[in-house]
Write an enzyme that holds these catalytic residues in place. Structure first.
Site, PDB file in Angstrom:
ATOM      1  N   CYS A  17      36.810  75.306 -36.196  1.00 22.41           N
ATOM      2  CA  CYS A  17      36.884  75.643 -37.623  1.00 22.41           C
ATOM      3  C   CYS A  17      37.002  74.431 -38.549  1.00 22.41           C
ATOM      4  O   CYS A  17      36.017  73.781 -38.827  1.00 22.41           O
ATOM      5  CB  CYS A  17      38.014  76.644 -37.864  1.00 22.41           C
ATOM      6  SG  CYS A  17      37.728  77.574 -39.385  1.00 22.41           S
TER       7      CYS A  17
ATOM      8  N   LYS B  15      42.390  71.955 -31.423  1.00 23.32           N
ATOM      9  CA  LYS B  15      41.903  71.674 -32.789  1.00 23.32           C
ATOM     10  C   LYS B  15      42.484  70.350 -33.284  1.00 23.32           C
ATOM     11  O   LYS B  15      43.705  70.155 -33.287  1.00 23.32           O
ATOM     12  CB  LYS B  15      42.328  72.828 -33.693  1.00 23.32           C
ATOM     13  CG  LYS B  15      41.771  72.825 -35.087  1.00 23.32           C
ATOM     14  CD  LYS B  15      42.235  74.109 -35.778  1.00 23.32           C
ATOM     15  CE  LYS B  15      41.555  74.385 -37.077  1.00 23.32           C
ATOM     16  NZ  LYS B  15      41.961  75.703 -37.618  1.00 23.32           N
TER      17      LYS B  15
ATOM     18  N   GLU C 230      37.423  81.874 -33.380  1.00 17.24           N
ATOM     19  CA  GLU C 230      38.774  81.313 -33.424  1.00 17.24           C
ATOM     20  C   GLU C 230      39.793  82.452 -33.384  1.00 17.24           C
ATOM     21  O   GLU C 230      39.587  83.497 -34.016  1.00 17.24           O
ATOM     22  CB  GLU C 230      38.936  80.520 -34.734  1.00 17.24           C
ATOM     23  CG  GLU C 230      40.285  79.833 -34.883  1.00 17.24           C
ATOM     24  CD  GLU C 230      40.400  79.006 -36.161  1.00 17.24           C
ATOM     25  OE1 GLU C 230      39.747  79.332 -37.177  1.00 17.24           O
ATOM     26  OE2 GLU C 230      41.163  78.021 -36.143  1.00 17.24           O
TER      27      GLU C 230
HETATM   28  O1  LIG Z   1      37.814  74.723 -43.815  1.00 17.96           O
HETATM   29  C1  LIG Z   1      37.993  75.834 -44.286  1.00 17.96           C
HETATM   30  O2  LIG Z   1      37.679  76.107 -45.432  1.00 17.96           O
HETATM   31  C2  LIG Z   1      38.610  76.921 -43.494  1.00 17.96           C
HETATM   32  C3  LIG Z   1      39.225  76.397 -42.240  1.00 17.96           C
HETATM   33  C4  LIG Z   1      39.910  77.438 -41.454  1.00 17.96           C
HETATM   34  O3  LIG Z   1      39.977  78.577 -41.810  1.00 17.96           O
HETATM   35  C5  LIG Z   1      40.480  77.070 -40.168  1.00 17.96           C
HETATM   36  O4  LIG Z   1      40.504  75.895 -39.817  1.00 17.96           O
HETATM   37  O5  LIG Z   1      40.939  77.971 -39.469  1.00 17.96           O
END
Ligand SMILES: O=C(O)CCC(=O)C(=O)O
Length: 302
Positions: A169, A127, A48
């Protein structure tokens, strides 16, 4: 029944160390993608926000325009760099994510671009679930202060291997996306991600293994390398998990790469041993993969 994965394929996750210099990040990504390909990887994944620091204040500064597609080199140097990398590596490239500017909608997205071995754009995923959390004394993060969410599930068919699903993510925390994709035939769920030192320690491995266990498919989570001098400290520990929820390969926290050979027979063996695939009770609860699910496969509504 035909195998979900038509032939074995080597998957590589590149745990890239990135900094503030976009051109340097793209050049470093190219070196690592070619290295992965030279080790036999045919599906290669970047993390990401692989070409910028990760943080709400950075999204607009690093954002690139992706529409109309293909964008010009001025609109999106990253689009063209990723396409060229895929072509040079002769591999499928799941290009992590970049901040996307949509000037018509006057908004930004966190967007993945996936390219074929000939450098064609196969799919893009914005996302869907934005990372908005508050854990007092630990971490507060509000992606929605800068970004808008995407609104579809993204699958890609790689003709010689089979279907994969891509999400980003925080999307991994929403098992519906994974379950729908798996029931629609994905052999692999890929999540470019950047968990942090709080939630990474708690949930990174658990999420990867849970999505694999629930769906009896391969899962790959690809993080940036950890940089303790950055505003956001990524967890690292990129990992490939097999359909039995066993970790095949796991990185530490540095600028590393992990890879593993994925095999269709492993999915079949696991599903035969624990046959939840045929034991579901859709007379008791609904099948979430049916009905009105906004899905795109290779960029087309499905
Ligand atoms: O879900 C998480 O704990 C981290 C998510 C995250 O860092 C993101 O979505 O970029």
């Amino acid at each position: 029944m035909a195998s979900l994965l038509k032939q074995p394929v080597k998957l590589a996750l590149i745990q890239l160390a990135s900094g503030a210099d976009k051109a340097a990040n793209l050049s470093h990504a190219r070196t690592r993608v070619l290295e992965a390909a030279s080790r036999g990887a045919r599906i290669i994944v970047l993390p990401e926000c692989f070409n910028s620091p990760y943080g709400v204040k950075y999204f607009s500064k690093y954002a690139e325009q992706l529409l109309p597609s293909p964008p010009s080199k001025e609109q999106s140097p990253s689009f063209h760099a990723l396409s060229a990398m895929a072509k040079e590596a002769k591999a499928y490239l799941v290009g992590g994510s970049i901040p996307e500017l949509d000037p018509d909608a006057k908004t930004l997205y966190n967007t993945n671009l996936t390219f074929s071995p000939t450098g064609e754009l196969l799919a893009s995923h914005r996302k869907v679930h934005l990372f908005d959390i508050d854990i007092p004394g630990k971490i507060s993060f509000h992606e929605s202060d800068a970004l808008s969410p995407g609104n579809k599930l993204t699958m890609v068919d790689f003709p010689e291997y089979g279907k994969i699903a891509i999400a980003i993510c925080y999307d991994v925390r929403f098992p519906e996306l994974a379950t729908i994709a798996a029931r629609r035939g994905a052999f692999l769920l890929l999540y470019p991600g950047a968990f942090n030192l709080t939630t990474g320690a708690l949930h990174w491995e658990l999420q990867a293994r849970a999505r694999a266990m629930d769906n009896q498919v391969y899962v790959g989570l690809c993080s940036p390398a950890r940089d303790m001098s950055a505003d956001y400290n990524a967890w690292g520990h990129s990992m490939i998990v097999d359909p039995n929820a066993e970790i095949l390969s796991e990185a530490g926290t540095g600028d590393e790469m992990v890879d593993a050979e994925l095999k269709g027979e492993r999915i079949e063996e696991v599903r035969k041993g624990i046959p939840i695939y045929t034991q579901r009770r859709f007379d008791v609860y609904p099948d979430v993969s049916k009905g009105d699910v906004k899905t795109e496969e290779n960029g087309q509504p499905k």
